[in-house]
Motif scaffolding. Structure first.
Motif, short mmCIF file in Angstrom:
data_model
loop_
_atom_site.label_atom_id
_atom_site.label_comp_id
_atom_site.label_asym_id
_atom_site.label_seq_id
_atom_site.Cartn_x
_atom_site.Cartn_y
_atom_site.Cartn_z
N VAL A 178 5.40 -39.48 -24.19
CA VAL A 178 4.12 -39.98 -23.35
C VAL A 178 4.39 -40.30 -22.15
O VAL A 178 3.81 -40.02 -21.24
CB VAL A 178 3.33 -41.05 -24.37
N TYR A 192 -6.25 -41.72 -20.35
CA TYR A 192 -5.04 -40.66 -20.52
C TYR A 192 -4.01 -41.17 -21.72
O TYR A 192 -3.59 -40.19 -22.29
CB TYR A 192 -4.22 -40.65 -19.25
N LEU A 196 -3.49 -39.11 -25.07
CA LEU A 196 -1.97 -38.81 -25.81
C LEU A 196 -1.86 -39.20 -27.06
O LEU A 196 -1.18 -38.98 -27.77
CB LEU A 196 -0.95 -39.14 -24.69
N SER A 200 -0.94 -37.51 -31.06
CA SER A 200 0.14 -37.93 -31.72
C SER A 200 0.03 -37.43 -32.98
O SER A 200 -0.64 -37.55 -33.71
CB SER A 200 0.49 -39.33 -31.36
N MET A 229 -3.70 -29.60 -27.05
CA MET A 229 -2.86 -30.24 -26.24
C MET A 229 -1.44 -29.94 -25.84
O MET A 229 -0.94 -29.77 -24.99
CB MET A 229 -2.65 -31.81 -26.67
#
Length: 298
Positions: A178, A192, A196, A200, A229
């Motif tokens: 990340v 952001y 992320l 995960s 993603m």
């Protein structure tokens, strides 16, 4: 033989009465309501003036204030009568503060840890920074649960405290992934980091059972978002790898087209026979010139 560089300031810091210092600008009233001003006032009250004012000599025994207007006002608010000053050789206001890199979050953490290790109490630090003691405690624990590799990678980046809280929910390997994505995208915002975190895998988190609570998404939605993603990440890496070569080709092609279109007879021919090609050629030249302008301004 090279000429010696002229020193822009007198070599000694001097004490000057505040009554003899003339500000070069007036602070707007709303500035005194800002957090920065209140912190400077608190710092002056607790620690005194750390960074001297920058002044230049004027006619008589007066001085023009070039840099440090907020500190100057804070001193007057504390009813101080004099201040430590650096005397500039001229009245140019382009001072070193124009190029100061502001303290990053991790650097602030190290500063607080170092001050506490030297015996400064949390209460005194809180008063100097005009924050609650709980804030000092939280900033002291900033890197708790953050891997050393991530701390080193983000040490000079403007990462907020909320983003670190998101990172702390991840295991070290995912933290590093990340952090690298944040650096590559030059995006260090909490939103952001939260996105992320949401993408995960459960195996990459310390508490995967809390993931749905954090994101508000179902397992199926999380799986779809994770795939999307991952696909975006791969596309981004491919673009990043080919960007330099593509830009070189664009600049060379644009230079050739610009020389080509500078000849009136060729431009007239294209305008009459192939107007769509002429429009595309002009767009390529314009795109390259905009990229070069943006790069020069950065």
């Amino acid at each position: 033989m090279q000429e010696a560089v002229k020193v822009a300031f007198e070599q000694q810091v001097v004490m000057i009465p505040l009554a003899k210092i003339l500000p070069s600008r007036v602070l707007a009233p709303e500035i005194k309501e800002r957090v920065k001003y209140k912190r400077i006032v608190a710092s002056v009250l607790q620690l005194g003036l750390i960074e001297p004012l920058v002044v230049s000599r004027q006619q008589g025994d007066s001085y023009l204030l070039l840099d440090g207007h907020i500190r100057f006002e804070a001193l007057r608010e504390q009813h101080e009568t004099e201040a430590r000053c650096i005397v500039a050789e001229d009245d140019e206001a382009f001072t070193y503060n124009k190029r100061v890199n502001r303290l990053a979050t991790i650097q602030e953490h190290y500063m607080i840890v170092r001050a506490l290790a030297r015996g400064v109490s949390q209460e005194k630090l809180a008063r100097a920074l005009d924050v609650d003691v709980k804030v000092i405690h939280a900033r002291r624990q900033l890197l708790a649960g953050i891997s050393d590799e991530v701390a080193d990678l983000l040490k000079d980046k403007p990462v907020g405290h909320t983003a670190f809280r998101k990172l702390r929910k991840m295991k070290p390997l995912r933290q590093l992934e990340v952090a690298e994505l944040m650096v590559s995208a030059n995006n260090f915002t909490a939103s952001y980091a939260k996105a992320l975190l949401a993408t995960s895998k459960p195996s990459d988190l310390h508490r995967p059972d809390l993931l749905k609570k954090v994101t508000g998404l179902s397992t199926e939605q999380m799986a779809r978002l994770e795939r999307e993603m991952a696909s975006v990440g791969e596309d981004y890496k491919e673009l990043e790898a080919s960007y330099g070569d593509d830009m070189l080709v664009l600049v060379v092609a644009a230079g050739f087209l610009e020389r080509l279109l500078s000849r009136p007879e060729i431009e007239k021919f294209l305008e009459g026979r192939h107007p769509e090609l002429l429009e595309n050629f002009r767009a390529i030249v314009l795109a390259a010139s905009l990229d070069q302008t943006a790069a020069a301004a950065a």
